[in-house]
Scaffold this motif. Structure first.
Motif, mmCIF file in Angstrom:
data_model
loop_
_atom_site.group_PDB
_atom_site.id
_atom_site.type_symbol
_atom_site.label_atom_id
_atom_site.label_comp_id
_atom_site.label_asym_id
_atom_site.label_seq_id
_atom_site.Cartn_x
_atom_site.Cartn_y
_atom_site.Cartn_z
ATOM 1 N N VAL A 30 0.870 -1.176 0.000
ATOM 2 C CA VAL A 30 0.000 0.000 0.000
ATOM 3 C C VAL A 30 0.905 1.225 0.000
ATOM 4 O O VAL A 30 1.625 1.470 0.967
ATOM 5 N N LEU A 31 0.895 1.994 -1.086
ATOM 6 C CA LEU A 31 1.830 3.096 -1.265
ATOM 7 C C LEU A 31 1.093 4.391 -1.552
ATOM 8 O O LEU A 31 0.206 4.437 -2.418
ATOM 9 N N ASN A 32 1.427 5.423 -0.790
ATOM 10 C CA ASN A 32 0.912 6.769 -1.056
ATOM 11 C C ASN A 32 -0.607 6.776 -1.230
ATOM 12 O O ASN A 32 -1.141 7.390 -2.139
ATOM 13 N N SER A 33 -1.289 6.087 -0.336
ATOM 14 C CA SER A 33 -2.738 5.917 -0.465
ATOM 15 C C SER A 33 -3.434 6.197 0.862
ATOM 16 O O SER A 33 -2.790 6.276 1.914
ATOM 17 N N VAL A 34 -4.750 6.333 0.798
ATOM 18 C CA VAL A 34 -5.573 6.486 1.991
ATOM 19 C C VAL A 34 -6.544 5.311 2.033
ATOM 20 O O VAL A 34 -7.317 5.096 1.097
ATOM 21 N N ILE A 35 -6.484 4.546 3.123
ATOM 22 C CA ILE A 35 -7.371 3.393 3.317
ATOM 23 C C ILE A 35 -8.344 3.741 4.436
ATOM 24 O O ILE A 35 -7.930 4.184 5.513
ATOM 25 N N GLY A 36 -9.618 3.533 4.210
ATOM 26 C CA GLY A 36 -10.638 3.892 5.183
ATOM 27 C C GLY A 36 -10.764 2.884 6.311
ATOM 28 O O GLY A 36 -9.870 2.067 6.553
ATOM 29 N N GLU A 37 -11.904 2.919 6.986
ATOM 30 C CA GLU A 37 -12.131 2.064 8.152
ATOM 31 C C GLU A 37 -12.766 0.726 7.750
ATOM 32 O O GLU A 37 -13.516 0.637 6.785
ATOM 33 N N ARG A 38 -12.390 -0.299 8.511
ATOM 34 C CA ARG A 38 -12.986 -1.645 8.399
ATOM 35 C C ARG A 38 -12.902 -2.209 6.982
ATOM 36 O O ARG A 38 -13.822 -2.851 6.487
ATOM 37 N N CYS A 39 -11.780 -1.941 6.328
ATOM 38 C CA CYS A 39 -11.555 -2.517 4.999
ATOM 39 C C CYS A 39 -10.846 -3.864 5.135
ATOM 40 O O CYS A 39 -10.084 -4.082 6.080
ATOM 41 N N THR A 40 -11.086 -4.752 4.187
ATOM 42 C CA THR A 40 -10.421 -6.048 4.159
ATOM 43 C C THR A 40 -9.640 -6.149 2.858
ATOM 44 O O THR A 40 -10.230 -6.179 1.773
ATOM 45 N N ILE A 41 -8.323 -6.174 2.982
ATOM 46 C CA ILE A 41 -7.441 -6.225 1.813
ATOM 47 C C ILE A 41 -6.688 -7.546 1.855
ATOM 48 O O ILE A 41 -6.012 -7.859 2.838
ATOM 49 N N GLY A 42 -6.810 -8.337 0.798
ATOM 50 C CA GLY A 42 -6.249 -9.682 0.768
ATOM 51 C C GLY A 42 -4.745 -9.711 0.572
ATOM 52 O O GLY A 42 -4.037 -8.717 0.797
ATOM 53 N N SER A 43 -4.256 -10.852 0.095
ATOM 54 C CA SER A 43 -2.827 -11.050 -0.106
ATOM 55 C C SER A 43 -2.423 -10.681 -1.532
ATOM 56 O O SER A 43 -3.232 -10.742 -2.460
ATOM 57 N N ASN A 44 -1.146 -10.294 -1.675
ATOM 58 C CA ASN A 44 -0.575 -9.974 -2.989
ATOM 59 C C ASN A 44 -1.367 -8.884 -3.716
ATOM 60 O O ASN A 44 -1.496 -8.905 -4.942
ATOM 61 N N VAL A 45 -1.898 -7.957 -2.952
ATOM 62 C CA VAL A 45 -2.627 -6.819 -3.513
ATOM 63 C C VAL A 45 -1.658 -5.650 -3.649
ATOM 64 O O VAL A 45 -0.793 -5.438 -2.796
ATOM 65 N N HIS A 46 -1.808 -4.888 -4.722
ATOM 66 C CA HIS A 46 -0.965 -3.707 -4.928
ATOM 67 C C HIS A 46 -1.869 -2.484 -5.038
ATOM 68 O O HIS A 46 -2.701 -2.390 -5.948
#
Length: 721
Positions: free
Chosen positions: A354-370
C-alpha cells in the motif's frame, strides 16, 4: 454575548455597537455542479471523505477556529443526509459556534441559495461566504479588518475575495488543483479587483483588456499565477444584489463578473492575498487528490490526520508520513509505504503493498494486492491479487480476485468488479445507470426525478443491487461483477485533466514539446498587446515567500515520489516520468528537479542505519549506484550541476548536518562517478569568491580538491598542446 436587534445592527454607526454583532458565515453544502458524478448521485459531496473525514468537518473546524460565531448551512442536494449527519455530530452542541440548517428542495444554483437566505433575514452584518468543500487554516483577522476599513470609507466595497499564489501548468493552462488557469487584473494600490476570467485567451502570448479599464485605472497589475480560494468576506448588500438580479446564478461567472462590468451601481470587489497560510477548494477529482496529499504532508495543520477534530478517529503519525489508526491487522510481509493513511479496523494480507494511499475504516485487503496513489473508503473488500493505481473506491465496493482498476477509475458505492476483470482507465462504475441526458454544470449535483434516488442510500442500495444482478451480463464487469460502466460523454475527452491519476505520459511529452516551442517563439516575438503576467513583477518580498512555499511543496512531492520508487523498486525511467509530471504541475526548471532529487537521495541515505562516517559514505554510494540515472537526467548543464552543490551545502548546514565533515568526500565521489563535472566545481568556487566569509566554509573545506582539479585541468591543456 447575545446578538443585537436586527434593525439596530443595520443602522448603527457606532463601532462598539457594530463590534457586538457576531461574525456570521454562510456555508453552501452543495456545489451545484456534476463534477463528482456518479458518486454524488448517492451521497452529497460535503459528506464525501477527505483523508477519512467528511469534507464539511474541515470547513466547520476552520470557521470555528477563525472566530466565526454563527454558521448557516444551506442544504439542497441530499439535504436529509446532510441534516441527519449534522444532528448526530458534535457541531450542534459547541459553546462558541451556533450551527443552523436552511433546507431547500428547488434551488438549482448558488444564486437561488443566497436569495432564499436573504428572504429568511438571518444575516445581520458582514459575513463569510464559503462552500463546504473548502480546507483552510488561514486567519481571518487581517482580511476582516481590511474589509471593515474599506467599508467605512466606501459603502460600495461589498466583497473581499481571498486569493493565493499558485503557478499554473504553462502548457495545459491548468493549476495543480485541476482548475482552469485564472487571469486577474488588480489595482496594486488598493487591491481592487478589476478583471476576472477563468479561461482567458492567451493565444500568441497576448492578453486583451477593454480600453476603458486602462483609461480609468492608471495602475494595473496582471496575474495568471493566482488561485481563487473561494473564501469571500461579504457585506449584507451581496444578498440583496442576488435578489435584485435573478440572472446572477454562479458566484464567479455571473455575480463577480457582473459587478466588474456594472458602471451604474459602482459596487467594488477587492482581494486579500494569503502567503504562508493554506486554503483550497475540492473542485474536482484532481483537487481531491492534491488537497488529500496536502493534508497528509501537513500543510493544513492543525487540520491533519493525527490531530483530533470532529469526525475523525484517533490516529498516530509514524515515520515518513505514515498514519495508522488503532485495531489494524497487518501481515508482517505487507509493505506500507510513506505518506499513507490506514483507517480503524482495517485488515491487510500477506505480501500486499500500500503506497501513497488512503485506506478507510474496516476494509479487508487480501494477499498480494498492490495499491498505489488510491483512495479506498470504508468497508471495502479487495480480494487476493488485485491491483489499483490512482483510483477512488467508495464504501462497500468488492473487488474479486485478480481484478484491476486502472488509473483514473471511479468505483461508486457497493459495485462489484468481477474476477480478473480490468476496469479501463478513467472509467466510472456505478450501481445506477448513466442518465440518458447529461446535465450541465449549472444544475444540481444529484439525480433528477427521473432517476428516483432515495435519500436513504443504505436501503436503496439493496434494491438497486438486486435489480442490477438480475439484468447484468457477465461481460459487463466480469464474473460476479455488479454495476454499470458509464460511457464517456461528448466534451469529456480530457478526463485526465481532472483525474486523480498523474498526467499521462503522452500528454507530458506533448506538454514539454509545446513548452519548448513557446520558449523559442517568445525569444523572437516581442509584439504583445500588454506584457504577459509572468513578465510583471509583484512585491519582491511577497514573491520570495510564495516561491519558498512553492519550492517546499515541490520538494516534498519529489521526495514522496522517490521514496515510493525505493519501496516498490520502480524503474528509473518511470520515476523520471513522474518527476516530469510534477515539474509541469509546479512550473519548475531542470535545476529545481536536480536539487530536489539530490535532496531525496541524500536524505534517504542518511535514514539508512549507519554507525560511522564510513558507513554513511557507503550508504550514499549505494543509493547513488541505484538511482544515479534519475539525477543525471536533469544535470544537462552547468546551472543544474551547481544547483546540486548548493543544495548539498544547504543540507550540511541545516537538515543533514551529519554530512558536513564528509562534504569534500561526497563531492569527490560525484566527480569520480561523472555526476558533477569539473567546470561546475570550478564555477561554484569562483562564485563564492565574492561571498561573505561565513558562506565560504565549505569552499575552504574543499580547497585541496578544487586545487587538484585546477592542476589536473592545466596538465590536460599541456598534454593537448
Amino acid at each position: 454575548m447575545g446578538a443585537p436587534k436586527k434593525n439596530a445592527a443595520r443602522v448603527s454607526e457606532d463601532p462598539e455597537e457594530l463590534a457586538r454583532v457576531p461574525l456570521q458565515a454562510i456555508l453552501l453544502a452543495d456545489s451545484f455542479t456534476t463534477k463528482f458524478r456518479p458518486i454524488t448521485l448517492e451521497r452529497p459531496k460535503v459528506l464525501l471523505p477527505l483523508v477519512n473525514v467528511p469534507m464539511i468537518n474541515y470547513t466547520l473546524a476552520w470557521l470555528e477556529s477563525a472566530g466565526v460565531e454563527e454558521v448557516f448551512i444551506f442544504c439542497c442536494s441530499h439535504s436529509k443526509q446532510v441534516i441527519d449527519y449534522l444532528e448526530k455530530s458534535e457541531w450542534l452542541s459547541q459553546p462558541n459556534l451556533t450551527v443552523s440548517m436552511i433546507e431547500s428542495h428547488n434551488s438549482v444554483s448558488a444564486g437561488d441559495a443566497l436569495r432564499l437566505i436573504y428572504e429568511r433575514n438571518v444575516i445581520h452584518g458582514d459575513f463569510v461566504l464559503i462552500s463546504g468543500d473548502t480546507v483552510s487554516n488561514m486567519s481571518l483577522t487581517q482580511a476582516l479588518q481590511e474589509h471593515k476599513e474599506r467599508r467605512k470609507k466606501d459603502n460600495n466595497a461589498v466583497m473581499t475575495m481571498v486569493i493565493k499564489r499558485s503557478k499554473p501548468n504553462p502548457t495545459i493552462h491548468q493549476s495543480r488543483l485541476g482548475t482552469d488557469e485564472l487571469f486577474l487584473a488588480i489595482d496594486p494600490s488598493t487591491n481592487q479587483l478589476l478583471y476576472y476570467e477563468e479561461k482567458a485567451d492567451r493565444s500568441k502570448g497576448t492578453v486583451h483588456l477593454d480600453k476603458s479599464l486602462l483609461v480609468d485605472n492608471p495602475s494595473i497589475t496582471l496575474h495568471h499565477d493566482k488561485q481563487d480560494c473561494y473564501i469571500d468576506i461579504c457585506s449584507p448588500e451581496v444578498l440583496s444584489l442576488f435578489t435584485d438580479n435573478f440572472d446572477y446564478q454562479h458566484l464567479r461567472r455571473h455575480f463577480v463578473k457582473g459587478l466588474l462590468v456594472d458602471d451604474i451601481m459602482g459596487y467594488k470587489i477587492f482581494v486579500h492575498e494569503i502567503h504562508s497560510s493554506y486554503a483550497a477548494r475540492v473542485d474536482n477529482f484532481r483537487s481531491y487528490d492534491t488537497v488529500s496529499k496536502d493534508i497528509i504532508h501537513r500543510w493544513t495543520y492543525p487540520l491533519v490526520p493525527d490531530v483530533k477534530f470532529f469526525g475523525n478517529s484517533a490516529i498516530k503519525l509514524e515515520r515518513q508520513g505514515m498514519y495508522r489508526a488503532s485495531e489494524i491487522s497487518q501481515s508482517r510481509s505487507a509493505v506500507i509505504g510513506p505518506f499513507t493513511v490506514i483507517g480503524f479496523g482495517t485488515k491487510i494480507g500477506d505480501n500486499t503493498k500500500v503506497l501513497n494511499s488512503v485506506i478507510g475504516e474496516r476494509c479487508t485487503i487480501g494477499s498480494n494486492v498492490h495499491i498505489e496513489g488510491s483512495y479506498i473508503w470504508d468497508n471495502v473488500t479487495i480480494e487476493d491479487g488485485c491491483k489499483l493505481r490512482h483510483a477512488i473506491v467508495c464504501d462497500g465496493v468488492t473487488m474479486k480476485p485478480g481484478a484491476v482498476a486502472e488509473p483514473g477509475v471511479i468505483l461508486s458505492f457497493k459495485v462489484a468488479i468481477g474476477q480478473d476483470f480490468i476496469v479501463p482507465p478513467y472509467s466510472q462504475v456505478s450501481l445506477l445507470q448513466q442518465p440518458v441526458e447529461e446535465d450541465s454544470d449549472e444544475e444540481l449535483e444529484y439525480a433528477d426525478s427521473a432517476t428516483a434516488i432515495t435519500s436513504t442510500v443504505d436501503n436503496s442500495h439493496v434494491e438497486i443491487a438486486s435489480k442490477v444482478s438480475e439484468t447484468q451480463s457477465v461481460s459487463e464487469l466480469g464474473m460476479g461483477g455488479v454495476g454499470y460502466v458509464w460511457e464517456n460523454c461528448e466534451g469529456h475527452e480530457e478526463e485526465w485533466k481532472h483525474s486523480v491519476a498523474p498526467i499521462p505520459e503522452n500528454k507530458i511529452f506533448e506538454a514539454i514539446k509545446l513548452m519548448e516551442e513557446e520558449d523559442d517563439l517568445e525569444k523572437t516575438d516581442g509584439d504583445h498587446i500588454l506584457p504577459r503576467p509572468e513578465d510583471l513583477k509583484d512585491d519582491l518580498d511577497d514573491d520570495e515567500d510564495d516561491d519558498n512555499a512553492d519550492s517546499l511543496y515541490f520538494e516534498k512531492e519529489v521526495e514522496a515520489t522517490f521514496l515510493r520508487a525505493v519501496h516498490e523498486n520502480i524503474q528509473e525511467d518511470h520515476v523520471i516520468l513522474e518527476i516530469n509530471s510534477l515539474r509541469l504541475s509546479y512550473n519548475k526548471e531542470a535545476a529545481d528537479c536536480a536539487g530536489a532529487i539530490f535532496y531525496s537521495i541524500v536524505k534517504y541515505a542518511l535514514d539508512i542505519p549507519h554507525s560511522s562516517a564510513d558507513s554513511l559514505c557507503k550508504n550514499v554510494q549505494g543509493v547513488f549506484a541505484k538511482w544515479k540515472k534519475v539525477l543525471t537526467s536533469y544535470l544537462t548543464g552547468m546551472d543544474e550541476q551547481i544547483e546540486v552543490i548548493l543544495k548539498f551545502e544547504e543540507m550540511c548546514l541545516e537538515s543533514a548536518k551529519e554530512f558536513a565533515p564528509l562534504f569534500t568526500t561526497i563531492l569527490s565521489y560525484m566527480y569520480d562517478q561523472d555526476i558533477i563535472q569539473e567546470d561546475a566545481f570550478l564555477s561554484w568556487e569562483d562564485e563564492k569568491r565574492e561571498a561573505d566569509e561565513s558562506d565560504k566554509n565549505f569552499v575552504k573545506q574543499a580547497e585541496k580538491f578544487i586545487q587538484w582539479l585546477k592542476e589536473a585541468s592545466e596538465e590536460d591543456e599541456e598534454d593537448e598542446e
